[in-house]
Design an enzyme around this catalytic site. Structure first.
Site, PDB file in Angstrom:
ATOM      1  CB  SER A 135      37.619  39.569  41.228  1.00  0.00           C
ATOM      2  OG  SER A 135      38.855  40.233  41.200  1.00  0.00           O
ATOM      3  CE  LYS A 163      41.697  41.977  40.131  1.00  0.00           C
ATOM      4  NZ  LYS A 163      42.192  41.468  38.838  1.00  0.00           N
ATOM      5  CG  ASP A 189      44.524  38.858  38.736  1.00  0.00           C
ATOM      6  OD1 ASP A 189      43.492  39.050  38.089  1.00  0.00           O
ATOM      7  OD2 ASP A 189      45.664  38.989  38.254  1.00  0.00           O
ATOM      8  CD  GLU A 214      43.797  36.036  37.166  1.00  0.00           C
ATOM      9  OE1 GLU A 214      43.188  35.797  38.222  1.00  0.00           O
ATOM     10  OE2 GLU A 214      43.273  36.622  36.206  1.00  0.00           O
ATOM     11  CG  ASP A 239      43.706  37.796  32.858  1.00  0.00           C
ATOM     12  OD1 ASP A 239      43.110  38.351  33.792  1.00  0.00           O
ATOM     13  OD2 ASP A 239      43.431  38.036  31.669  1.00  0.00           O
ATOM     14  CE  LYS A 263      39.966  38.495  32.696  1.00  0.00           C
ATOM     15  NZ  LYS A 263      40.776  39.690  33.066  1.00  0.00           N
ATOM     16  N   GLY A 291      36.609  37.567  34.336  1.00  0.00           N
ATOM     17  CA  GLY A 291      35.570  38.592  34.232  1.00  0.00           C
ATOM     18  C   GLY A 291      36.159  39.958  33.927  1.00  0.00           C
TER      19      GLY A 291
HETATM   20  C1  LIG Z   1      37.222  40.626  37.838  1.00  0.00           C
HETATM   21  C2  LIG Z   1      38.651  40.932  37.555  1.00  0.00           C
HETATM   22  O1  LIG Z   1      39.479  40.916  38.414  1.00  0.00           O
HETATM   23  N1  LIG Z   1      38.935  41.222  36.266  1.00  0.00           N
HETATM   24  C3  LIG Z   1      40.218  41.496  35.667  1.00  0.00           C
HETATM   25  C4  LIG Z   1      40.765  42.829  36.107  1.00  0.00           C
HETATM   26  C5  LIG Z   1      39.884  43.987  35.868  1.00  0.00           C
HETATM   27  C6  LIG Z   1      39.797  44.909  36.871  1.00  0.00           C
HETATM   28  C7  LIG Z   1      39.074  46.056  36.708  1.00  0.00           C
HETATM   29  C8  LIG Z   1      38.378  46.300  35.543  1.00  0.00           C
HETATM   30  C9  LIG Z   1      37.632  47.467  35.364  1.00  0.00           C
HETATM   31  C10 LIG Z   1      36.956  47.686  34.196  1.00  0.00           C
HETATM   32  C11 LIG Z   1      37.001  46.752  33.192  1.00  0.00           C
HETATM   33  C12 LIG Z   1      37.744  45.592  33.352  1.00  0.00           C
HETATM   34  C13 LIG Z   1      38.442  45.365  34.523  1.00  0.00           C
HETATM   35  C14 LIG Z   1      39.213  44.196  34.698  1.00  0.00           C
HETATM   36  C15 LIG Z   1      41.238  40.391  35.889  1.00  0.00           C
HETATM   37  O2  LIG Z   1      40.902  39.229  36.134  1.00  0.00           O
HETATM   38  O3  LIG Z   1      42.434  40.676  35.762  1.00  0.00           O
HETATM   39 MG   LIG Z   2      43.345  38.690  35.898  1.00  0.00          MG
END
Ligand SMILES: CC(=O)N[C@@H](Cc1ccc2ccccc2c1)C(=O)O
Ligand SMILES: [Mg+2]
Length: 368
Positions: A135, A163, A189, A214, A239, A263, A291
């Site tokens: 990501s 993102k 995303d 996403e 998500d 998740k 994640g």
């Molecule tokens: C890997 C990815 O994009 N994760 C989340 C967004 C995200 C982004 C930043 C974060 C900071 C701290 C804890 C959780 C977090 C989750 C998602 O898929 O939407």
């Molecule tokens: Mg997401």
């Protein structure tokens, strides 16, 4: 197994680089770990909640409070401690899925360690390594983004996720396609940053052959996603909206998504995550493992989950060094774009004492 104690431990892990999304920028991960000690063994759980309620309504302090005040006492009252009994015992308390997931994960780890059984085996894994995506955050310039994407492709990641947010969407996607070609697996995303009024902008992503878009709209705008799916040809993946197996079944039946990001922390644990996998498989809906910048503890469990048959798309199960210079477990290292599924009992990993101490900022034993 008899519960003899629960530790709530707060750690702070600096990120190797700021991670920017449509809801904010993270530079340090504030993590709550749960350690369940029984008469036979112990198990670890990781709460994926952020320091602030920006991804969902949960945040670390609230998770620590609800665990200490309600969830751990409910667990301690159980006549028999086993992982299948955790969710029903915690059900009377509404919400707090990430806190509940951390506690269930710790009990599951302890139970499986006692049985000498790997989590991957328990969940129904069919692979011993999983392909990994990465990501990529919002950047200050397209140039910086292209350098970062190039670095991750060099490292071997098999899928790139960008993102996006209003004003940073079509242009960065076009630039990545122009620089790296049409064969790179690419998805975006939005973390709920758009509304249905942005449908035309999002349809502007359709020419770029994305795997999915996403969570473009609000977590609770399931019907909006179904409307959007009539205008945008790129598959919609949810998500934030998918908080349970029931939510997954409803979203699929309403035509709100064709792909699901699973998740475990968001849905209340790895056992509910497996149920969502099964519901999606029954509907022919592909899933992948999302994640939450987990430490090696959550990473180990996510990689085990990602080895189930329905996880046919690369997940955000990136290597430890994507986020941390030093992990609190032996690091997960990418090999030919894959991570190995832990084969040891339980999570198959545990915290390294020195590394854990170095990042610990607080610890409390919950009186049983
Ligand atoms: C890997 C990815 O994009 N994760 C989340 C967004 C995200 C982004 C930043 C974060 C900071 C701290 C804890 C959780 C977090 C989750 C998602 O898929 O939407
Ligand atoms: Mg997401």
């Amino acid at each position: 197994m008899k519960l003899t104690g629960v530790e709530l431990r707060r750690i702070r892990m600096p990120l190797v680089a700021p991670f920017r999304t449509s809801f904010g920028t993270e530079t340090t991960r504030d993590v709550l770990l749960v350690r369940v000690v029984t008469d036979e063994t112990e198990g670890w759980g990781e709460c994926v909640a952020m320091a602030a309620p920006l991804y969902s309504s949960e945040y670390v302090w609230a998770a620590a409070d609800v665990l200490g005040r309600f969830l751990v006492p409910a667990l301690a009252a159980l006549p028999r401690l086993d992982a299948a009994a955790v969710a029903p015992a915690l059900a009377p308390f509404r919400g707090h899925r990430m806190a509940k997931a951390a506690l269930e994960m710790a009990v599951l780890d302890a139970e499986l360690r006692e049985q000498g059984r790997p989590l991957a085996r328990e969940l129904g894994a069919v692979r011993d390594s999983v392909p990994c995506g990465v990501s990529v955050g919002i950047m200050d310039s397209v140039g910086e983004l292209l350098d970062t994407v190039g670095g991750f492709l060099e490292a071997g990641y098999v899928r790139i996720k960008l993102k996006i947010q209003p004003g940073w969407d079509v242009e960065p996607v076009r630039a990545v396609r122009e620089r790296f070609g049409d064969d790179v697996l690419l998805q975006v995303d939005a973390n709920t940053a758009y509304t249905l009024a942005d449908a035309r902008t999002l349809a502007g992503l359709d020419p770029f052959g994305l795997l999915l878009i996403e969570q473009p709209l609000d977590e609770d705008d399931v019907l909006g996603h179904a409307e959007l799916a009539k205008v945008v040809t790129t598959p919609i993946c949810l998500d934030e909206s998918i908080v349970s197996a029931r939510a997954a079944a409803d979203a699929i039946r309403l035509g709100a998504c064709r792909i699901v990001n699973i998740k475990p922390g968001r849905v209340g644990g790895y056992l509910e995550a497996r149920r969502i996998h099964d519901v999606c498989a029954a509907h022919g809906v592909p899933v992948w493992c999302g994640g939450m910048l987990e430490t090696g503890l959550g990473r180990a469990a996510n990689v085990a989950l990602a080895a189930l048959p329905g996880f046919v798309l690369p997940g955000d199960t990136s290597a430890s060094d994507r986020y941390y210079r030093t992990d609190i477990t032996a690091p997960f290292v990418l090999a030919e774009g894959h991570l190995p599924v832990p084969a040891g009992p339980g999570l198959g990993v545990e915290p390294l004492a020195d590394e854990l101490e170095a990042v610990t900022v607080g610890s409390e034993w919950v009186p049983l």
